[in-house]
Scaffold this motif. Structure first.
Motif, PDB file in Angstrom:
ATOM      1  N   GLU A 147       1.026  -1.223   0.017  1.00 67.28           N
ATOM      2  CA  GLU A 147      -0.020  -0.049   0.061  1.00 67.28           C
ATOM      3  C   GLU A 147       0.570   1.178  -0.126  1.00 67.28           C
ATOM      4  N   ALA A 148       1.911   1.385   0.975  1.00 65.74           N
ATOM      5  CA  ALA A 148       2.847   2.383   0.963  1.00 65.74           C
ATOM      6  C   ALA A 148       3.442   2.653  -0.545  1.00 65.74           C
ATOM      7  N   ALA A 157       1.045   4.111  -3.189  1.00 62.71           N
ATOM      8  CA  ALA A 157       0.653   5.289  -2.889  1.00 62.71           C
ATOM      9  C   ALA A 157       1.713   6.483  -3.217  1.00 62.71           C
ATOM     10  N   SER A 158       2.899   5.864  -2.858  1.00 66.61           N
ATOM     11  CA  SER A 158       4.079   6.944  -3.164  1.00 66.61           C
ATOM     12  C   SER A 158       4.179   7.014  -4.707  1.00 66.61           C
ATOM     13  N   ASP A 167       1.653   9.435  -5.809  1.00 68.57           N
ATOM     14  CA  ASP A 167       2.090  10.696  -5.612  1.00 68.57           C
ATOM     15  C   ASP A 167       3.310  11.117  -6.425  1.00 68.57           C
ATOM     16  N   LYS A 195       8.520   9.049   0.919  1.00 72.70           N
ATOM     17  CA  LYS A 195       7.184   9.056   1.104  1.00 72.70           C
ATOM     18  C   LYS A 195       6.784   7.434   1.561  1.00 72.70           C
ATOM     19  N   CYS A 196       7.354   6.600   1.039  1.00 72.89           N
ATOM     20  CA  CYS A 196       6.993   5.193   1.483  1.00 72.89           C
ATOM     21  C   CYS A 196       7.216   5.110   3.101  1.00 72.89           C
ATOM     22  N   TYR A 203       4.527   6.697   4.453  1.00 74.82           N
ATOM     23  CA  TYR A 203       3.209   6.130   4.573  1.00 74.82           C
ATOM     24  C   TYR A 203       3.034   4.701   5.592  1.00 74.82           C
ATOM     25  N   PHE A 204       4.449   4.021   5.601  1.00 76.24           N
ATOM     26  CA  PHE A 204       4.390   2.813   6.209  1.00 76.24           C
ATOM     27  C   PHE A 204       4.328   3.120   7.656  1.00 76.24           C
ATOM     28  N   ASP A 250       2.778   5.696   9.141  1.00 77.81           N
ATOM     29  CA  ASP A 250       1.579   6.088   9.349  1.00 77.81           C
ATOM     30  C   ASP A 250       0.554   4.957   9.471  1.00 77.81           C
ATOM     31  N   LEU A 251       0.800   3.862   8.769  1.00 79.00           N
ATOM     32  CA  LEU A 251       0.007   2.698   8.604  1.00 79.00           C
ATOM     33  C   LEU A 251       0.161   1.885   9.807  1.00 79.00           C
TER      34      LEU A 251
END
Length: 223
Positions: free
Chosen positions: A26-27, A30-31, A34, A75-76, A79-80, A82-83
């Motif tokens: 997912e990360a 999404a990255s 973006d 970014k990865c 995201y990671f 945060d998840l």
């Protein structure tokens, strides 16, 4: 076949002990979005089991010289994190298997392609660190999986022969590394299925860690 005597069990981490590969997916998707690029499952699945530096080379080759790799990695990471902010998910059966081994005096180690800082943090956050007698990360070896160095170093840290170790993996590169180290290896598939080539290298392919615990228990009972 489980080694007899069984001196140690060496685990991969992501996708085997921790249910993090889907979060990584997912990360990464999404990255890429973006930054205006398109990640696909063919590319993503080809990255599983590789160390970061090998993946960086593959991403650059796939997306081109202009791909902003450092921005993508940052970014990865964000995201990671945060998840995983509320919880780092543990694979079903992981705690039970590690507790089973500890109760029987069989040491467990982790050999992972992830760096040391994240590995230590996630093992501590999940409470699995207390079961792990040795940790070998990408930062501790010169040659990552599929080279066997990480598994050989884990066995050396535990003071046991590789031939008396059982390796547990979810990736093709991990199975190749364990087999190259001379260890019996069981694959517990996560996002990758066992191919005919990989099955030849395995002592078994099992659906989950509970099945691994049963297999080990039966082996110990027969020995």
């Amino acid at each position: 076949m489980i080694p007899s005597p069984l001196s140690a069990v060496i685990f991969d981490k992501d996708g085997l002990l921790l249910d993090t590969e889907r979060i990584v997916r997912e990360a990464m998707f999404a990255s890429a979005t973006d930054l205006g690029y398109r990640m696909d499952d063919t590319l993503f699945l080809s990255l599983i089991g590789h160390a970061r530096d090998a993946n960086d080379r593959q991403l650059q080759a796939h997306f081109g010289a202009d791909f902003p790799l450092s921005d993508y990695r940052e970014k990865c990471r964000l995201y990671f994190e945060d998840l995983c902010r509320s919880e780092v998910p543990v694979k079903p059966g992981a705690r039970e298997l590690l507790s089973f081994l500890k109760a029987r005096g069989i040491p467990a180690a982790v050999a992972t392609s992830t760096g040391r800082a994240r590995s230590e943090e996630n093992l501590m956050r999940t409470g699995l660190a207390k079961f792990i007698a040795a940790l070998v990360t990408r930062d501790d070896v010169e040659r990552p999986k599929p080279h066997p160095e990480c598994f050989l170093k884990a066995a050396n840290l535990l003071g046991v022969s590789p031939k008396q170790c059982l390796a547990l993996e979810d990736s093709h590169h991990g199975i190749r590394a364990a087999h190259g180290a001379g260890m019996a290896a069981i694959m517990v598939p996560d996002l990758l299925e066992a191919t005919p080539e990989i099955r030849i290298l395995c002592a078994g392919v099992l659906p989950n860690l509970d099945a691994v615990r049963v297999r080990i228990a039966n082996s110990l009972a027969d020995s």
